[in-house]
Motif scaffolding. Structure first.
Motif, PDB file in Angstrom:
ATOM      1  N   ALA A 130       0.776  -1.230   0.089  1.00  0.00           N
ATOM      2  CA  ALA A 130       0.082   0.028   0.060  1.00  0.00           C
ATOM      3  C   ALA A 130       0.884   1.425   0.010  1.00  0.00           C
ATOM      4  CB  ALA A 130      -1.067  -0.099   1.120  1.00  0.00           C
ATOM      5  N   ASP A 131       2.154   1.316   0.723  1.00  0.00           N
ATOM      6  CA  ASP A 131       2.772   2.337   0.812  1.00  0.00           C
ATOM      7  C   ASP A 131       3.900   2.513  -0.542  1.00  0.00           C
ATOM      8  OD1 ASP A 131       2.263   3.129   3.393  1.00  0.00           O
ATOM      9  OD2 ASP A 131       4.117   1.704   4.103  1.00  0.00           O
ATOM     10  N   ILE A 132       3.946   1.459  -1.283  1.00  0.00           N
ATOM     11  CA  ILE A 132       4.721   1.524  -2.573  1.00  0.00           C
ATOM     12  C   ILE A 132       3.575   2.258  -3.715  1.00  0.00           C
ATOM     13  CG2 ILE A 132       5.591   0.388  -4.556  1.00  0.00           C
ATOM     14  CD1 ILE A 132       6.465  -1.623  -2.330  1.00  0.00           C
ATOM     15  N   ALA A 145      -0.946  -8.591 -13.242  1.00  0.00           N
ATOM     16  CA  ALA A 145      -1.467  -9.841 -12.190  1.00  0.00           C
ATOM     17  C   ALA A 145      -0.030 -10.302 -11.385  1.00  0.00           C
ATOM     18  CB  ALA A 145      -1.719 -11.126 -13.130  1.00  0.00           C
ATOM     19  N   TRP A 146       1.310  -9.780 -11.958  1.00  0.00           N
ATOM     20  CA  TRP A 146       2.395 -10.446 -11.169  1.00  0.00           C
ATOM     21  C   TRP A 146       2.597 -10.086  -9.873  1.00  0.00           C
ATOM     22  CZ3 TRP A 146       2.479  -8.806 -16.330  1.00  0.00           C
ATOM     23  CH2 TRP A 146       2.345  -9.810 -17.329  1.00  0.00           C
ATOM     24  N   PRO A 147       3.496 -10.444  -8.829  1.00  0.00           N
ATOM     25  CA  PRO A 147       3.974  -9.971  -7.598  1.00  0.00           C
ATOM     26  C   PRO A 147       4.613  -8.728  -7.720  1.00  0.00           C
ATOM     27  CG  PRO A 147       4.880 -11.881  -7.916  1.00  0.00           C
ATOM     28  CD  PRO A 147       4.142 -11.678  -9.070  1.00  0.00           C
ATOM     29  N   ILE A 148       4.804  -7.900  -6.471  1.00  0.00           N
ATOM     30  CA  ILE A 148       5.589  -7.032  -6.511  1.00  0.00           C
ATOM     31  C   ILE A 148       6.744  -7.600  -5.747  1.00  0.00           C
ATOM     32  CG2 ILE A 148       6.469  -4.600  -5.034  1.00  0.00           C
ATOM     33  CD1 ILE A 148       3.518  -3.961  -5.314  1.00  0.00           C
ATOM     34  N   GLN A 149       8.078  -7.215  -6.203  1.00  0.00           N
ATOM     35  CA  GLN A 149       9.260  -8.091  -5.968  1.00  0.00           C
ATOM     36  C   GLN A 149      10.413  -7.236  -5.701  1.00  0.00           C
ATOM     37  OE1 GLN A 149       8.787 -10.214  -9.676  1.00  0.00           O
ATOM     38  NE2 GLN A 149       8.491 -12.379  -8.454  1.00  0.00           N
ATOM     39  N   ASN A 150      11.211  -7.671  -4.774  1.00  0.00           N
ATOM     40  CA  ASN A 150      12.888  -7.101  -4.774  1.00  0.00           C
ATOM     41  C   ASN A 150      13.528  -8.216  -5.579  1.00  0.00           C
ATOM     42  OD1 ASN A 150      12.230  -4.798  -3.258  1.00  0.00           O
ATOM     43  ND2 ASN A 150      12.740  -5.725  -1.343  1.00  0.00           N
ATOM     44  N   ALA A 151      14.335  -7.463  -6.464  1.00  0.00           N
ATOM     45  CA  ALA A 151      15.432  -8.442  -7.175  1.00  0.00           C
ATOM     46  C   ALA A 151      16.690  -7.685  -7.223  1.00  0.00           C
ATOM     47  CB  ALA A 151      14.862  -8.522  -8.628  1.00  0.00           C
ATOM     48  N   SER A 154      23.236  -6.741  -8.520  1.00  0.00           N
ATOM     49  CA  SER A 154      24.212  -6.086  -7.687  1.00  0.00           C
ATOM     50  C   SER A 154      23.757  -5.127  -6.569  1.00  0.00           C
ATOM     51  CB  SER A 154      24.880  -5.131  -8.579  1.00  0.00           C
ATOM     52  OG  SER A 154      25.979  -5.866  -9.520  1.00  0.00           O
ATOM     53  N   ARG A 155      22.422  -4.516  -6.923  1.00  0.00           N
ATOM     54  CA  ARG A 155      21.669  -3.899  -5.873  1.00  0.00           C
ATOM     55  C   ARG A 155      20.285  -4.303  -6.015  1.00  0.00           C
ATOM     56  NH1 ARG A 155      24.568   0.001  -8.307  1.00  0.00           N
ATOM     57  NH2 ARG A 155      22.581   0.944  -9.270  1.00  0.00           N
ATOM     58  N   VAL A 156      19.552  -4.026  -4.780  1.00  0.00           N
ATOM     59  CA  VAL A 156      18.108  -4.491  -4.881  1.00  0.00           C
ATOM     60  C   VAL A 156      17.402  -3.500  -5.393  1.00  0.00           C
ATOM     61  CG1 VAL A 156      16.189  -5.082  -3.401  1.00  0.00           C
ATOM     62  CG2 VAL A 156      18.398  -5.905  -2.896  1.00  0.00           C
ATOM     63  N   LYS A 157      16.536  -3.645  -6.408  1.00  0.00           N
ATOM     64  CA  LYS A 157      15.607  -2.892  -6.830  1.00  0.00           C
ATOM     65  C   LYS A 157      14.253  -3.369  -6.702  1.00  0.00           C
ATOM     66  CE  LYS A 157      18.741  -0.113  -8.590  1.00  0.00           C
ATOM     67  NZ  LYS A 157      18.623   1.132  -8.026  1.00  0.00           N
ATOM     68  N   THR A 158      13.207  -2.620  -6.612  1.00  0.00           N
ATOM     69  CA  THR A 158      12.078  -2.920  -6.312  1.00  0.00           C
ATOM     70  C   THR A 158      11.087  -3.129  -7.660  1.00  0.00           C
ATOM     71  OG1 THR A 158      11.828  -2.274  -3.916  1.00  0.00           O
ATOM     72  CG2 THR A 158       9.721  -2.617  -5.007  1.00  0.00           C
ATOM     73  N   ILE A 185      11.933  -1.000   2.946  1.00  0.00           N
ATOM     74  CA  ILE A 185      11.710  -2.261   2.033  1.00  0.00           C
ATOM     75  C   ILE A 185      13.098  -2.903   1.671  1.00  0.00           C
ATOM     76  CG2 ILE A 185       9.317  -1.582   1.449  1.00  0.00           C
ATOM     77  CD1 ILE A 185      10.334  -0.853  -1.228  1.00  0.00           C
ATOM     78  N   GLY A 186      14.018  -2.018   2.152  1.00  0.00           N
ATOM     79  CA  GLY A 186      15.198  -2.785   1.748  1.00  0.00           C
ATOM     80  C   GLY A 186      15.734  -2.723   0.224  1.00  0.00           C
ATOM     81  N   SER A 187      15.511  -1.563  -0.383  1.00  0.00           N
ATOM     82  CA  SER A 187      15.562  -1.361  -1.661  1.00  0.00           C
ATOM     83  C   SER A 187      16.555  -0.056  -1.856  1.00  0.00           C
ATOM     84  CB  SER A 187      14.227  -1.341  -2.452  1.00  0.00           C
ATOM     85  OG  SER A 187      14.455  -0.894  -3.764  1.00  0.00           O
ATOM     86  N   THR A 188      17.065   0.091  -3.108  1.00  0.00           N
ATOM     87  CA  THR A 188      18.043   1.053  -3.603  1.00  0.00           C
ATOM     88  C   THR A 188      17.124   1.983  -4.518  1.00  0.00           C
ATOM     89  OG1 THR A 188      19.151   0.065  -5.326  1.00  0.00           O
ATOM     90  CG2 THR A 188      19.965   0.060  -2.931  1.00  0.00           C
ATOM     91  N   GLY A 189      15.667   1.480  -4.888  1.00  0.00           N
ATOM     92  CA  GLY A 189      14.927   2.134  -5.942  1.00  0.00           C
ATOM     93  C   GLY A 189      13.910   1.349  -6.238  1.00  0.00           C
TER      94      GLY A 189
END
Length: 288
Positions: A130-132, A145-151, A154-158, A185-189
């Motif tokens: 909800a915050d995103i 239909a796909w999920p929101i993911q952290n991937a 080299s660096r985490v992107k949401t 959310i532990g992301s860099t962007g």
């Protein structure tokens, strides 16, 4: 340099310093601040190593462990200056070892490909969704239909899947809340995306960094690599070496295209290669 360019004024600007030996951290950061973009710095390899170069990367606010477009641009420039001994090289970065290779085509500029390791893809906590969406200024009905993911490679992107390119182009994020959200959310962007042509593996995306000193990126190789593994985990792209095209920067009037190809080793994907068009802009010597 302008890297991953897909038209006039396209690509992501990347100031490159090809002789950065002896520069202090403060001097490197000052270059990034003066240009307002991710900047790459080429240094000699670590002593007694098998690396060809050591690359460092700065944005106006801090040092980065890896920058895909600055790496492509720096290798392309080194090749143009005749400073490479071969078509394959190993680069030391703070994110680890990066391989680069140059593919030559008759009558055309060489193509530089740089490696990224196999991606890690994880779901984002449902409570954060909800915050995103709120920071992006959209609602649940705008999601695909796909999920929101952290991937990450080299660096985490949401990764935020959207129903259409029109929704993607119309995003107007609340940039004042971006850093706090990404930290939580532990992301860099945030990297919202929409499928343009599934059959041809063409995807549009936008990159809103956590705290780089600018609100949006015109082309982000590291995010495109992470997205490719997110697309793979969702069954959207093939587990093959067929190119995936990530288009970015159109909303900024800096159209960009990043080509990602999975690297297969014995039928297993163990990483990927990033490449794209490089356009030189201005070259000059820095004052002492």
């Amino acid at each position: 340099m302008r890297v991953f360019a897909a038209g006039p004024e396209g690509g992501n600007p990347a100031p490159i310093v090809v002789d950065a030996a002896g520069m202090s951290d403060a001097e490197m950061q000052a270059v990034a601040r003066s240009y307002g973009h991710e900047s790459g710095f080429v240094l000699p390899p670590p002593p007694d190593s098998d690396f060809d170069f050591d690359f460092r990367f700065w944005v106006p606010h801090h040092e980065m462990s890896m920058c895909g477009h600055a790496t492509v641009g720096a290798v392309w420039l080194l090749e143009q200056l005749g400073r490479l001994s071969g078509d394959r090289l190993a680069i030391a970065t703070k994110s680890g070892r990066v391989e680069a290779r140059i593919r030559r085509r008759a009558g055309q500029d060489p193509v530089v490909e740089v490696s990224q390791p196999a991606g890690v893809v994880e779901p984002v906590a449902h409570a954060a969704e909800a915050d995103i969406l709120d920071v992006l200024g959209i609602g649940p009905a705008d999601l695909a239909a796909w999920p929101i993911q952290n991937a990450r490679t080299s660096r985490v992107k949401t990764l935020i899947p959207l129903k259409s390119v029109a929704i993607l182009d119309g995003l107007a994020p609340d940039f004042g809340r971006m850093e706090q959200l990404c930290t939580g959310i532990g992301s860099t962007g945030l990297y919202p995306y929409a499928i343009f042509d599934r059959e041809k593996q063409i995807v549009d995306a936008r990159q809103f960094p956590q705290s780089s000193g600018y609100p949006e990126d015109a082309a982000t190789g590291i995010a495109a690599a992470a997205l490719s593994f997110g697309l793979l985990s969702n069954g959207i792209v093939e587990a093959s070496e067929r190119p995936i095209t990530i288009r970015q920067g159109r909303a900024m009037k800096h159209p960009s295209e990043i080509s990602v190809r999975f690297n297969l080793d014995g039928g297993r994907i163990d990483g990927c290669w990033l490449s794209g068009v490089v356009q030189p802009t201005v070259c000059h010597k820095l004052s002492a």
